[in-house]
Design an enzyme around this catalytic site. Structure first.
Site, PDB file in Angstrom:
ATOM      1  N   GLU A   8       0.749  -1.266  -0.158  1.00  0.00           N
ATOM      2  CA  GLU A   8       0.180   0.057   0.042  1.00  0.00           C
ATOM      3  C   GLU A   8       0.758   1.245   0.063  1.00  0.00           C
ATOM      4  O   GLU A   8       0.501   2.466   0.572  1.00  0.00           O
ATOM      5  CB  GLU A   8      -1.155   0.020   1.362  1.00  0.00           C
ATOM      6  CG  GLU A   8      -2.014  -1.111   1.375  1.00  0.00           C
ATOM      7  CD  GLU A   8      -2.703  -1.322   2.426  1.00  0.00           C
ATOM      8  OE1 GLU A   8      -2.944  -0.390   3.177  1.00  0.00           O
ATOM      9  OE2 GLU A   8      -3.472  -2.216   2.713  1.00  0.00           O
ATOM     10  N   GLU A  23      -5.558  -8.149  -0.205  1.00  0.00           N
ATOM     11  CA  GLU A  23      -6.329  -7.886   1.023  1.00  0.00           C
ATOM     12  C   GLU A  23      -7.597  -7.433   0.689  1.00  0.00           C
ATOM     13  O   GLU A  23      -7.624  -6.735  -0.294  1.00  0.00           O
ATOM     14  CB  GLU A  23      -5.545  -6.743   1.719  1.00  0.00           C
ATOM     15  CG  GLU A  23      -4.265  -7.039   2.738  1.00  0.00           C
ATOM     16  CD  GLU A  23      -3.834  -5.987   3.460  1.00  0.00           C
ATOM     17  OE1 GLU A  23      -4.654  -4.920   3.838  1.00  0.00           O
ATOM     18  OE2 GLU A  23      -2.587  -5.842   3.553  1.00  0.00           O
TER      19      GLU A  23
END
Length: 320
Positions: free
Chosen positions: A168, A260
């Site tokens: 991320e 995720e």
């Protein structure tokens, strides 16, 4: 079919036989089914009790092995659990919530254990990378070398790892992405070079985890591309737009994973729309057990879908 364009050759030409075997399986399976995944080994029995199945992939985290945590008393059993999962025939995916090496703010709301967040550290990645002679750079290398020691434990017993570092990054909320794409890419390549060329950790399959082109570190250091998506609770859309972003990023030349997720994309819609995530990996806590993001009824449907691969459907690996 998309899988015909995708090679199972890993970017590390010295990859272990186990890593090559896992990659070949993923490529062979890609486009025909999605592997079920779940963050945290402790969720395994709950999923089995509620769905009658176990996920094919478990997500682990090197977070508590970060030196700025261990020096404050943090401990972890993740390596032990990864080995146990591997011995059951399961697939290991691994991220690292890397606590900043130094300069943790450590005040209420910005405690030391939140030190992977940009807001909880004043660690300056730009300065560290620009000054290889500095203490800050030395601490970066120290952290990487400590993590290498734990990854070596996995290599020693033949565990191949879907390794997803600096996840991320483009969000900016973690310190490794806070200074922009060029520095994040530089850090990723430093990590790759040190783990592969210095420590010879050839059991790693390298998973990149951002979808914007300016953040992409390069085809030569990435095996699989991925993204993390948390839709609103109960939204089981197959996430076509995010999938297409990643396809375009690598010109449809690498596998794509949902590294995720909160609510799990509907397997039937994935199949019907040709959205070929290699695996999904539902986050822990309320995302799994809260009943809002994924009801138990929906989890049963997912884990018993013909389009979803569970632990019992994985091949007989040569290492089992």
């Amino acid at each position: 079919m998309t899988e015909n364009k995708i090679s199972s050759t890993l970017v590390n030409q010295d990859a272990t036989s186990e890593a090559r075997e896992l990659m070949k399986y993923l490529v062979k399976n890609y486009g025909t089914a999605v592997l079920s995944g779940q963050q945290e080994y402790s969720n395994l029995n709950w999923i089995n009790e509620n769905t009658g199945r176990k996920p094919a992939v478990i997500g682990f985290d090197l977070m508590e092995y970060s030196p700025s945590r261990t020096e404050r008393g943090a401990t972890s059993e993740e390596i032990r659990d990864m080995i146990a999962w591997h011995q059951q025939g399961g697939i290991v995916t691994l991220c690292w919530h890397w606590n900043a090496p130094t300069q943790l703010i450590d005040e209420p709301g910005k405690e030391w254990w939140r030190g992977f967040y940009t807001e909880a550290t004043t660690f300056d990645l730009a300065s560290a990378l620009a000054h290889p002679e500095s203490d800050e750079y030395s601490l970066l290398i120290r952290d990487i070398d400590v993590i290498a020691g734990h990854l070596q434990e996995l290599k020693d017993v033949g565990v191949p790892v879907l390794f997803r570092p600096l996840h991320e990054a483009e969000g900016g909320w973690f310190w490794w992405g806070a200074k922009g794409p060029e520095l994040a890419k530089q850090l990723y390549r430093l990590l790759y070079d040190r783990l592969v060329n210095q420590h010879e950790l050839n059991n790693l399959i390298w998973v990149w985890n951002s979808e914007q082109p300016e953040w992409y570190p390069g085809d030569d250091v990435v095996d699989i591309v991925s993204v993390d998506v948390y839709p609103k609770a109960g939204d089981h859309d197959p996430l076509a737009e995010r999938y297409e972003n990643l396809r375009n990023l690598v010109s449809d030349s690498k596998m794509i994973a949902l590294a995720e997720n909160g609510s799990i994309p509907d397997p039937q819609q994935m199949e019907e729309q040709g959205i070929h995530w290699s695996w999904f990996c539902t986050w822990t806590g309320e995302f799994l057990r809260g009943g809002q993001h994924n009801t138990v009824e929906f989890l049963k449907e997912v884990y018993n879908s013909d389009y979803v691969i569970t632990l019992d459907q994985l091949p007989e690996w040569s290492w089992k």
